[in-house]
Design a protein around this motif. Structure first.
Motif, PDB file in Angstrom:
ATOM      1  N   LEU A 180     -41.240  -2.994  18.185  1.00 38.67           N
ATOM      2  CA  LEU A 180     -40.918  -1.492  18.873  1.00 38.67           C
ATOM      3  C   LEU A 180     -39.555  -1.476  19.728  1.00 38.67           C
ATOM      4  O   LEU A 180     -39.345  -2.279  20.342  1.00 38.67           O
ATOM      5  CB  LEU A 180     -41.595  -0.823  18.849  1.00 38.67           C
ATOM      6  N   ALA A 181     -38.311  -1.498  19.322  1.00 36.41           N
ATOM      7  CA  ALA A 181     -37.771  -0.454  20.275  1.00 36.41           C
ATOM      8  C   ALA A 181     -37.823   0.094  21.995  1.00 36.41           C
ATOM      9  O   ALA A 181     -38.988   0.680  21.918  1.00 36.41           O
ATOM     10  CB  ALA A 181     -36.344  -0.128  19.891  1.00 36.41           C
ATOM     11  N   PRO A 182     -37.351  -0.795  23.114  1.00 39.29           N
ATOM     12  CA  PRO A 182     -37.588  -0.600  24.562  1.00 39.29           C
ATOM     13  C   PRO A 182     -37.675   0.970  24.629  1.00 39.29           C
ATOM     14  O   PRO A 182     -38.656   0.877  24.832  1.00 39.29           O
ATOM     15  CB  PRO A 182     -36.722  -1.400  25.405  1.00 39.29           C
ATOM     16  N   ILE A 183     -37.404   1.645  24.020  1.00 41.63           N
ATOM     17  CA  ILE A 183     -37.253   3.172  24.146  1.00 41.63           C
ATOM     18  C   ILE A 183     -38.488   3.574  23.766  1.00 41.63           C
ATOM     19  O   ILE A 183     -39.141   4.634  24.028  1.00 41.63           O
ATOM     20  CB  ILE A 183     -35.978   3.557  23.574  1.00 41.63           C
ATOM     21  N   VAL A 184     -38.891   2.852  22.415  1.00 35.30           N
ATOM     22  CA  VAL A 184     -40.089   3.664  21.577  1.00 35.30           C
ATOM     23  C   VAL A 184     -41.335   3.203  22.301  1.00 35.30           C
ATOM     24  O   VAL A 184     -42.066   3.879  22.808  1.00 35.30           O
ATOM     25  CB  VAL A 184     -39.918   3.182  20.316  1.00 35.30           C
ATOM     26  N   VAL A 185     -41.280   1.390  23.042  1.00 36.87           N
ATOM     27  CA  VAL A 185     -42.143   1.435  23.810  1.00 36.87           C
ATOM     28  C   VAL A 185     -42.396   2.324  24.616  1.00 36.87           C
ATOM     29  O   VAL A 185     -44.139   2.676  25.164  1.00 36.87           O
ATOM     30  CB  VAL A 185     -42.200   0.049  23.853  1.00 36.87           C
ATOM     31  N   ASP A 186     -41.032   2.851  24.875  1.00 36.31           N
ATOM     32  CA  ASP A 186     -41.305   3.601  26.895  1.00 36.31           C
ATOM     33  C   ASP A 186     -42.431   4.462  26.803  1.00 36.31           C
ATOM     34  O   ASP A 186     -43.564   5.636  26.954  1.00 36.31           O
ATOM     35  CB  ASP A 186     -40.005   3.411  27.464  1.00 36.31           C
ATOM     36  N   HIS A 187     -41.936   5.571  25.559  1.00 41.85           N
ATOM     37  CA  HIS A 187     -42.536   6.988  24.892  1.00 41.85           C
ATOM     38  C   HIS A 187     -44.350   6.264  24.019  1.00 41.85           C
ATOM     39  O   HIS A 187     -45.103   7.519  24.663  1.00 41.85           O
ATOM     40  CB  HIS A 187     -42.267   7.114  23.524  1.00 41.85           C
ATOM     41  N   LEU A 188     -43.761   4.890  23.926  1.00 46.19           N
ATOM     42  CA  LEU A 188     -45.553   4.666  23.639  1.00 46.19           C
ATOM     43  C   LEU A 188     -46.180   4.808  25.139  1.00 46.19           C
ATOM     44  O   LEU A 188     -47.928   4.847  25.086  1.00 46.19           O
ATOM     45  CB  LEU A 188     -45.680   3.237  22.502  1.00 46.19           C
ATOM     46  N   ILE A 189     -46.152   4.390  26.116  1.00 45.22           N
ATOM     47  CA  ILE A 189     -47.156   3.927  27.309  1.00 45.22           C
ATOM     48  C   ILE A 189     -47.183   5.234  27.612  1.00 45.22           C
ATOM     49  O   ILE A 189     -48.407   5.454  28.343  1.00 45.22           O
ATOM     50  CB  ILE A 189     -46.389   3.294  28.506  1.00 45.22           C
ATOM     51  N   GLU A 190     -46.297   6.370  27.363  1.00 43.40           N
ATOM     52  CA  GLU A 190     -46.622   7.162  28.258  1.00 43.40           C
ATOM     53  C   GLU A 190     -47.516   8.124  26.962  1.00 43.40           C
ATOM     54  O   GLU A 190     -48.382   8.910  28.076  1.00 43.40           O
ATOM     55  CB  GLU A 190     -45.178   7.955  27.778  1.00 43.40           C
ATOM     56  N   SER A 191     -47.405   8.030  26.102  1.00 45.74           N
ATOM     57  CA  SER A 191     -48.333   8.555  25.702  1.00 45.74           C
ATOM     58  C   SER A 191     -50.271   7.485  25.329  1.00 45.74           C
ATOM     59  O   SER A 191     -51.017   8.310  25.877  1.00 45.74           O
ATOM     60  CB  SER A 191     -48.171   8.438  23.562  1.00 45.74           C
ATOM     61  N   ILE A 192     -49.666   6.897  26.171  1.00 47.85           N
ATOM     62  CA  ILE A 192     -51.210   6.007  25.681  1.00 47.85           C
ATOM     63  C   ILE A 192     -51.573   6.058  27.386  1.00 47.85           C
ATOM     64  O   ILE A 192     -52.903   6.404  27.429  1.00 47.85           O
ATOM     65  CB  ILE A 192     -50.988   4.805  25.320  1.00 47.85           C
ATOM     66  N   ASN A 193     -51.210   6.492  28.531  1.00 51.24           N
ATOM     67  CA  ASN A 193     -51.576   6.560  29.828  1.00 51.24           C
ATOM     68  C   ASN A 193     -51.911   8.277  29.107  1.00 51.24           C
ATOM     69  O   ASN A 193     -53.064   8.224  30.366  1.00 51.24           O
ATOM     70  CB  ASN A 193     -49.884   6.678  30.372  1.00 51.24           C
ATOM     71  N   HIS A 194     -50.973   8.435  28.999  1.00 52.80           N
ATOM     72  CA  HIS A 194     -51.788  10.291  28.608  1.00 52.80           C
ATOM     73  C   HIS A 194     -53.413  10.236  27.671  1.00 52.80           C
ATOM     74  O   HIS A 194     -54.268  10.576  28.114  1.00 52.80           O
ATOM     75  CB  HIS A 194     -51.143  11.130  27.859  1.00 52.80           C
ATOM     76  N   ILE A 195     -52.931   9.393  26.482  1.00 52.94           N
ATOM     77  CA  ILE A 195     -54.783   9.139  25.917  1.00 52.94           C
ATOM     78  C   ILE A 195     -55.556   8.417  26.741  1.00 52.94           C
ATOM     79  O   ILE A 195     -57.073   8.608  26.758  1.00 52.94           O
ATOM     80  CB  ILE A 195     -54.525   8.392  24.828  1.00 52.94           C
ATOM     81  N   LYS A 196     -55.080   7.603  27.881  1.00 53.54           N
ATOM     82  CA  LYS A 196     -55.865   7.693  28.594  1.00 53.54           C
ATOM     83  C   LYS A 196     -57.127   8.700  29.607  1.00 53.54           C
ATOM     84  O   LYS A 196     -58.661   7.943  29.993  1.00 53.54           O
ATOM     85  CB  LYS A 196     -55.558   6.511  29.753  1.00 53.54           C
ATOM     86  N   ASN A 197     -56.453   9.399  29.817  1.00 57.72           N
ATOM     87  CA  ASN A 197     -57.034  10.476  30.484  1.00 57.72           C
ATOM     88  C   ASN A 197     -58.417  11.120  29.426  1.00 57.72           C
ATOM     89  O   ASN A 197     -58.894  11.775  30.012  1.00 57.72           O
ATOM     90  CB  ASN A 197     -56.194  11.745  30.809  1.00 57.72           C
ATOM     91  N   HIS A 198     -58.764  10.685  28.121  1.00 57.00           N
ATOM     92  CA  HIS A 198     -59.666  11.573  27.673  1.00 57.00           C
ATOM     93  C   HIS A 198     -60.095  10.571  26.917  1.00 57.00           C
ATOM     94  O   HIS A 198     -62.037  10.582  27.205  1.00 57.00           O
ATOM     95  CB  HIS A 198     -59.577  11.841  26.281  1.00 57.00           C
TER      96      HIS A 198
END
Ligand SMILES: Nc1ncnc2c1ncn2[C@@H]1O[C@H](COP(=O)(O)OP(=O)(O)OP(=O)(O)O)[C@@H](O)[C@H]1O
Ligand SMILES: [Mg+2]
Length: 236
Positions: free
Chosen positions: A167-185
């Motif tokens: 995946l491209a770096p910008i998509v990786v950044d989006h995934l990081i943000e999303s997985i960090n949200h998922i971590k709250n659950h």
């Protein structure tokens, strides 16, 4: 001290005659995202597949929320609240995004659809392409579908294998943000070779090498440990 949500003790796994896992010891604390690191072929994917019962352990103990699960079938492990996102954007290409989600839902309830609203916020493309075939999605979008689909159920534990691959770096950044949200659950266990992603998600880490656990610690320490990164991960 809290009990681990999942632990592996002296786990050995064979694939055909090959001795792949040769004594894996891991323990994962609830609510703490943990990254499994290690070179290509170290045994990271096999470890996740062994936890799921897809490549069963030949010996050792795997304990999930206090229960011995090493002899369980994959569907039994899944029913105990474990979600698994395998490598390589495994989505059903000929089905629509909606159908991919509906198939994944273990039960459909109000909370499932409330969860879908969160998913649409985290991954707006899932809403945009709701009626499109998953096969037309880009690599990044397929990966997001694969993760979002696992997140639709109320898992206690989510195992994610190399989401950043290709995946491209910008998509990786989006995934990081999303997985960090998922971590709250959900307690997240992430296999990741992209150290940037690993270090932005993981609190704890383990390093596997040649089918064995060789190191563990806090990600905050590993970030500064060039010697260790060089030795086992080939990065400085
Ligand atoms: N089906 C199989 N048959 C034979 N050997 C296998 C099979 N699957 C995996 N292996 C071997 O097991 C070892 C561990 O593989 P695994 O996929 O767990 O590594 P990994 O750490 O996930 O690597 P990568 O970072 O490349 O994904 C490798 O040497 C691999 O060649
Ligand atoms: Mg792998």
């Amino acid at each position: 001290m809290a009990e681990p949500i999942l632990s592996l003790a002296k786990v050995h796994t064979y694939i055909e005659q090959h001795h792949i896992l040769q004594g894996v010891d891991l323990s994962f604390m609830p609510g703490r995202a943990t990254v499994l690191l290690g070179r290509n072929g170290a045994g990271k994917s096999t470890t996740l597949r062994t936890v799921m019962g897809l490549t069963p352990a030949s010996s050792g103990e795997i304990t999930l929320k206090g229960r011995a699960v090493q002899a369980m079938k994959p569907y039994e492990v899944a029913k105990l609240g474990v979600g698994f996102v395998p490598e390589d954007q495994a989505v059903l290409y000929t089905l629509s995004v909606e159908e991919n989600f509906r198939l994944a839902m273990l039960s459909e309830s109000e909370t499932t659809w409330a969860r879908m609203e969160t998913i649409f916020q985290l991954f707006p493309d899932m809403k945009k392409f709701w009626r499109s075939k998953a096969g037309v999605l880009s690599g990044g979008q397929k990966q997001m579908l694969a993760i979002a689909r696992a997140f639709v159920n109320d898992h206690d534990l989510l195992l994610i294998d190399e989401p950043s691959k290709g995946l491209a770096p910008i998509v990786v950044d989006h995934l990081i943000e999303s997985i960090n949200h998922i971590k709250n659950h959900t307690t997240v266990i992430l296999v990741e070779q992209n150290f940037y992603m690993a270090s932005h998600i993981g609190v704890d880490y383990f390093i596997l090498d040649d089918g064995r656990t060789v190191h563990q610690g806090l990600m905050a320490d590993l970030v500064h440990d060039d010697g260790l990164k060089q030795k086992y991960l080939g990065i400085a």
